[in-house]
Design a protein around this motif. Structure first.
Motif, PDB file in Angstrom:
ATOM      1  N   PHE A 204       0.814  -1.206   0.000  1.00 27.89           N
ATOM      2  CA  PHE A 204       0.000   0.000   0.000  1.00 27.89           C
ATOM      3  C   PHE A 204       0.857   1.269   0.000  1.00 27.89           C
ATOM      4  N   PRO A 205       0.414   2.309  -0.698  1.00 24.82           N
ATOM      5  CA  PRO A 205       1.078   3.610  -0.562  1.00 24.82           C
ATOM      6  C   PRO A 205       0.795   4.201   0.808  1.00 24.82           C
ATOM      7  N   PHE A 206       1.747   4.993   1.305  1.00 28.13           N
ATOM      8  CA  PHE A 206       1.597   5.674   2.586  1.00 28.13           C
ATOM      9  C   PHE A 206       1.258   7.145   2.342  1.00 28.13           C
ATOM     10  N   ILE A 207       0.325   7.657   3.125  1.00 24.59           N
ATOM     11  CA  ILE A 207       0.108   9.093   3.170  1.00 24.59           C
ATOM     12  C   ILE A 207       0.194   9.547   4.620  1.00 24.59           C
ATOM     13  N   THR A 208       0.488  10.811   4.810  1.00 22.28           N
ATOM     14  CA  THR A 208       0.537  11.373   6.161  1.00 22.28           C
ATOM     15  C   THR A 208      -0.132  12.736   6.133  1.00 22.28           C
ATOM     16  N   ASN A 209      -1.021  12.956   7.091  1.00 18.31           N
ATOM     17  CA  ASN A 209      -1.857  14.147   7.089  1.00 18.31           C
ATOM     18  C   ASN A 209      -1.963  14.743   8.488  1.00 18.31           C
ATOM     19  N   SER A 210      -2.501  15.945   8.563  1.00 10.21           N
ATOM     20  CA  SER A 210      -2.504  16.685   9.824  1.00 10.21           C
ATOM     21  C   SER A 210      -3.517  16.175  10.837  1.00 10.21           C
ATOM     22  N   ASP A 211      -4.654  15.627  10.387  1.00  5.37           N
ATOM     23  CA  ASP A 211      -5.784  15.341  11.277  1.00  5.37           C
ATOM     24  C   ASP A 211      -6.096  16.594  12.102  1.00  5.37           C
ATOM     25  N   LEU A 235      -5.158  12.522  -8.075  1.00  3.35           N
ATOM     26  CA  LEU A 235      -4.764  11.909  -6.802  1.00  3.35           C
ATOM     27  C   LEU A 235      -4.897  10.396  -6.889  1.00  3.35           C
ATOM     28  N   LYS A 236      -5.995   9.924  -7.455  1.00  2.00           N
ATOM     29  CA  LYS A 236      -6.207   8.480  -7.583  1.00  2.00           C
ATOM     30  C   LYS A 236      -5.083   7.842  -8.399  1.00  2.00           C
ATOM     31  N   TRP A 237      -4.690   8.497  -9.473  1.00  2.00           N
ATOM     32  CA  TRP A 237      -3.583   7.981 -10.277  1.00  2.00           C
ATOM     33  C   TRP A 237      -2.265   8.012  -9.495  1.00  2.00           C
ATOM     34  N   ALA A 238      -2.055   9.072  -8.716  1.00  2.00           N
ATOM     35  CA  ALA A 238      -0.815   9.175  -7.932  1.00  2.00           C
ATOM     36  C   ALA A 238      -0.729   8.054  -6.902  1.00  2.00           C
ATOM     37  N   LEU A 239      -1.854   7.735  -6.245  1.00  2.00           N
ATOM     38  CA  LEU A 239      -1.857   6.660  -5.260  1.00  2.00           C
ATOM     39  C   LEU A 239      -1.562   5.318  -5.914  1.00  2.00           C
ATOM     40  N   LYS A 240      -2.019   5.141  -7.151  1.00  2.00           N
ATOM     41  CA  LYS A 240      -1.792   3.883  -7.867  1.00  2.00           C
ATOM     42  C   LYS A 240      -0.482   3.885  -8.652  1.00  2.00           C
ATOM     43  N   GLY A 241       0.189   5.053  -8.737  1.00  2.00           N
ATOM     44  CA  GLY A 241       1.423   5.157  -9.508  1.00  2.00           C
ATOM     45  C   GLY A 241       1.201   5.019 -10.997  1.00  2.00           C
ATOM     46  N   LEU A 242       0.080   5.540 -11.503  1.00  2.55           N
ATOM     47  CA  LEU A 242      -0.273   5.407 -12.913  1.00  2.55           C
ATOM     48  C   LEU A 242       0.139   6.628 -13.726  1.00  2.55           C
ATOM     49  N   ASN A 243       0.513   6.391 -14.972  1.00  2.18           N
ATOM     50  CA  ASN A 243       0.745   7.463 -15.949  1.00  2.18           C
ATOM     51  C   ASN A 243       1.744   8.513 -15.463  1.00  2.18           C
ATOM     52  N   GLY A 244       2.745   8.052 -14.734  1.00  2.05           N
ATOM     53  CA  GLY A 244       3.801   8.944 -14.259  1.00  2.05           C
ATOM     54  C   GLY A 244       3.448   9.722 -13.013  1.00  2.05           C
ATOM     55  N   ARG A 245       2.209   9.623 -12.570  1.00  2.70           N
ATOM     56  CA  ARG A 245       1.816  10.304 -11.330  1.00  2.70           C
ATOM     57  C   ARG A 245       2.300   9.490 -10.132  1.00  2.70           C
ATOM     58  N   LYS A 246       2.655  10.178  -9.043  1.00  2.00           N
ATOM     59  CA  LYS A 246       3.131   9.454  -7.863  1.00  2.00           C
ATOM     60  C   LYS A 246       3.217  10.375  -6.656  1.00  2.00           C
ATOM     61  N   LEU A 304      11.872  -2.498   5.657  1.00  2.00           N
ATOM     62  CA  LEU A 304      12.300  -2.902   4.316  1.00  2.00           C
ATOM     63  C   LEU A 304      11.324  -2.259   3.340  1.00  2.00           C
ATOM     64  N   HIS A 305      11.802  -1.271   2.572  1.00  2.00           N
ATOM     65  CA  HIS A 305      10.902  -0.471   1.760  1.00  2.00           C
ATOM     66  C   HIS A 305      10.693  -1.087   0.377  1.00  2.00           C
ATOM     67  N   PRO A 306       9.448  -1.202  -0.044  1.00  2.00           N
ATOM     68  CA  PRO A 306       9.182  -1.694  -1.399  1.00  2.00           C
ATOM     69  C   PRO A 306       9.653  -0.679  -2.434  1.00  2.00           C
ATOM     70  N   SER A 307       9.838  -1.153  -3.652  1.00  2.00           N
ATOM     71  CA  SER A 307      10.284  -0.279  -4.733  1.00  2.00           C
ATOM     72  C   SER A 307       9.310   0.876  -4.922  1.00  2.00           C
ATOM     73  N   GLY A 308       9.858   2.085  -5.042  1.00  2.43           N
ATOM     74  CA  GLY A 308       9.034   3.257  -5.280  1.00  2.43           C
ATOM     75  C   GLY A 308       8.510   3.942  -4.047  1.00  2.43           C
ATOM     76  N   ARG A 309       8.791   3.396  -2.858  1.00  7.37           N
ATOM     77  CA  ARG A 309       8.323   4.032  -1.633  1.00  7.37           C
ATOM     78  C   ARG A 309       8.997   5.397  -1.493  1.00  7.37           C
ATOM     79  N   PRO A 310       8.232   6.491  -1.368  1.00  6.25           N
ATOM     80  CA  PRO A 310       8.846   7.816  -1.245  1.00  6.25           C
ATOM     81  C   PRO A 310       9.520   8.019   0.112  1.00  6.25           C
ATOM     82  N   ASP A 311      10.447   8.950   0.152  1.00  2.00           N
ATOM     83  CA  ASP A 311      11.096   9.298   1.412  1.00  2.00           C
ATOM     84  C   ASP A 311      10.099   9.939   2.362  1.00  2.00           C
ATOM     85  N   TYR A 312      10.290   9.670   3.648  1.00  2.00           N
ATOM     86  CA  TYR A 312       9.524  10.334   4.699  1.00  2.00           C
ATOM     87  C   TYR A 312      10.451  11.368   5.329  1.00  2.00           C
TER      88      TYR A 312
END
Length: 386
Positions: A204-211, A235-246, A304-312
Motif C-alpha cells: 500500500f502507498p503511505f500518506i501522512t496528514n494533519s488530522d 490523486l487516484k492515479w498518484a496513489l496507484k502510480g499510474l501514468n507517471g503520477r506518484k 524494508l521499503h518496497p520499490s518506489g516508496r517515497p522518502d519520509y
C-alpha cells in the motif's frame, strides 16, 4: 507535470450557523475558514475535508457553489481560487469482538457523497456529526465507497484509540478487503521506517496528514504529489502510480513528537518501557505507545521499503519551534507569503534578514529534521529542545 502539496485529513468543528460537526475540534474551524487558512496562510494545493458527509456541511457547500465562491472540477473535487478541496468522510466501525477503527473515504463529486450520506444515514445514529459509528461490517463500507467511485483509506492506523492496528486487529486482512484499500494513513506517531517493518503494508502507498482539529494544525503533516493538476482523478492515479503520477515525499513530525509515540502511565503520567504495567508506580492503567505496538506487529527488525516508496521527511511544524511566537510568524508570513514557502523555499540568508540568526538556524534545522526532541506519549506531544 508539477509538484503539489496535499493535506487530506482536516476536520470541520462548527458550521457558520453555530451547529456542531466535530465536537472535539475548534469552533472557528468552519468550512470557509479552512479554505482561507489552507490557501492563503498554509500555501497548500489540495486538502481533504473529511466531514463532508454531514448534511449541515453539504448545505454550506451548496451555498458557496451557488454563489460562485467555489466551483466543481470536471475531474473531481471542488476549487477555491487555486486550492482543490476533496469531499471526504471519516467513519468509525466496530467489528464484533474487536475495537473501533476509523476510516477515510473520498468521493469525486458532491452528488456522490450526498448519495453516500443517504446510505450511511440508514446505519448511523447522527449523520450530522463527524467520525460517528457506522453499524455495518467494514467490508460492506468498502463496497459502498467503491460503488460510488470513491477512495478508501484506513486512518492513523497505529493510534491506540480508534485505529485498525491500534485497536481492531493484528492484520488488516482479518477485517478488510485488501483489494479495496487505496492507501494507509500513518498518523503523527509513526513514519515510513516504522510502518515498513510490517510486510502486510508493503503493498500500500503511505500518506501522512494533519488530522487538524484547529486552524493552526492544518498542514502539520502533508504529502508532495507529482501530478498534472490537483484533482480527484489525478490523486487516484498518484496513489496507484499510474501514468507517471506518484507520491514524491511524505512530510511529517519526527514520530517522537507525536502524542502517542511511547507508552505512558495514566496513573503517574510517566513514560514507561513495560507494556503491561508501570515501572514507576505499578499501575496497569497505561496507554500503549505506537512504537511498542509496532514492535508487537513487526515481521522485520528494520523497515524494508518496497520499490518506489517515497522518502519520509521529518519536518518540525512552525508551531513547535521554541521562541517562534505569533508576531514573528506573522512577520515571516508578511515577507514570504505562506508556511509552505517558509518551510521549503526560503533561504537561510532571506530568513536572517528579518529574524535573529539563531531562530533562522532552527527553522532550517526543522526543515532538515535535525532538531533534538523530547519524546511524547499517552496523549502528550513531544517537544523540540532548545
Amino acid at each position: 507535470m508539477r509538484e503539489f502539496f496535499a493535506d487530506l485529513h482536516i476536520h470541520i468543528g462548527w458550521t457558520e450557523k453555530k451547529e456542531p460537526v466535530k465536537i472535539s475540534a475548534s469552533k472557528n474551524l468552519t468550512y470557509i475558514n479552512i479554505l482561507k487558512e489552507a490557501y492563503h496562510h498554509k500555501g497548500l494545493d489540495m486538502i481533504g475535508i473529511i466531514d463532508c458527509h454531514s448534511p449541515r456541511v453539504q448545505e454550506e457547500i451548496l451555498y458557496y457553489l451557488n454563489h460562485g465562491l467555489i466551483g466543481e472540477l470536471d475531474e473531481g473535487g471542488l476549487q477555491y481560487q487555486e486550492l482543490t478541496i476533496l469531499l471526504g468522510s471519516e467513519i468509525e466501525v466496530k467489528e464484533e469482538g474487536r475495537g473501533e477503527a476509523h476510516y477515510l473515504a473520498f468521493f469525486p463529486f458532491l452528488s456522490d457523497i450526498i448519495d453516500f450520506s443517504k446510505w450511511m444515514q440508514k446505519h448511523m445514529k447522527n449523520i450530522n456529526l463527524s467520525s460517528q459509528r457506522l453499524y455495518v461490517k467494514t467490508k460492506e463500507l468498502q463496497k459502498e465507497v467503491y460503488d460510488r467511485n470513491g477512495l478508501f483509506i484506513p486512518a492513523h492506523i497505529f493510534t491506540p484509540f480508534k485505529s485498525v492496528y491500534g485497536k481492531c486487529c493484528d492484520r488488516m486482512e482479518e477485517v478488510l478487503d485488501l483489494n479495496r484499500i487505496d492507501a494507509v494513513e500513518l498518523g503523527l506517531s509513526s513514519d515510513t521506517e516504522m510502518a515498513d517493518r510490517i510486510q502486510e503494508l508493503h503493498q500500500f502507498p503511505f500518506i501522512t496528514n494533519s488530522d487538524a482539529h484547529s486552524l493552526q494544525k492544518i498542514g502539520r503533516e502533508y504529502n508532495k504529489l507529482l501530478i498534472e493538476s490537483p484533482t480527484f482523478k489525478e490523486l487516484k492515479w498518484a496513489l496507484k502510480g499510474l501514468n507517471g503520477r506518484k507520491i514524491l515525499k511524505n512530510y511529517g513530525l519526527d514520530p517522537k513528537l507525536g502524542k502517542y509515540h511511547q507508552t505512558r502511565c495514566v496513573q503517574c503520567d510517566q513514560l514507561v518501557e513495560n507494556e503491561s504495567y508501570c515501572d514507576h508506580c505499578g499501575s496497569k492503567k497505561i496507554i500503549k505507545g505506537v512504537s511498542n505496538r509496532i514492535d508487537e506487529l513487526a515481521d522485520l527488525q528494520t523497515g524494508l521499503h518496497p520499490s518506489g516508496r517515497p522518502d519520509y521527511i521529518h519536518q518540525v511544524p512552525l508551531e513547535f519551534i521554541p521562541k517562534l511566537g505569533q508576531k514573528t510568524l506573522e512577520k515571516l508570513l508578511s515577507h514570504f507569503g505562506t508556511e509552505m514557502n517558509i518551510l521549503h523555499r526560503v533561504s537561510m540568508e532571506q530568513l536572517q534578514a528579518i529574524i535573529p540568526d539563531k531562530l533562522a538556524e532552527m527553522l532550517i534545522q526543522a526543515r532538515e529534521g535535525k532538531l533534538s526532541v523530547e519524546v511524547g506519549g499517552g496523549g502528550v506531544y513531544g517537544k523540540v529542545l532548545e
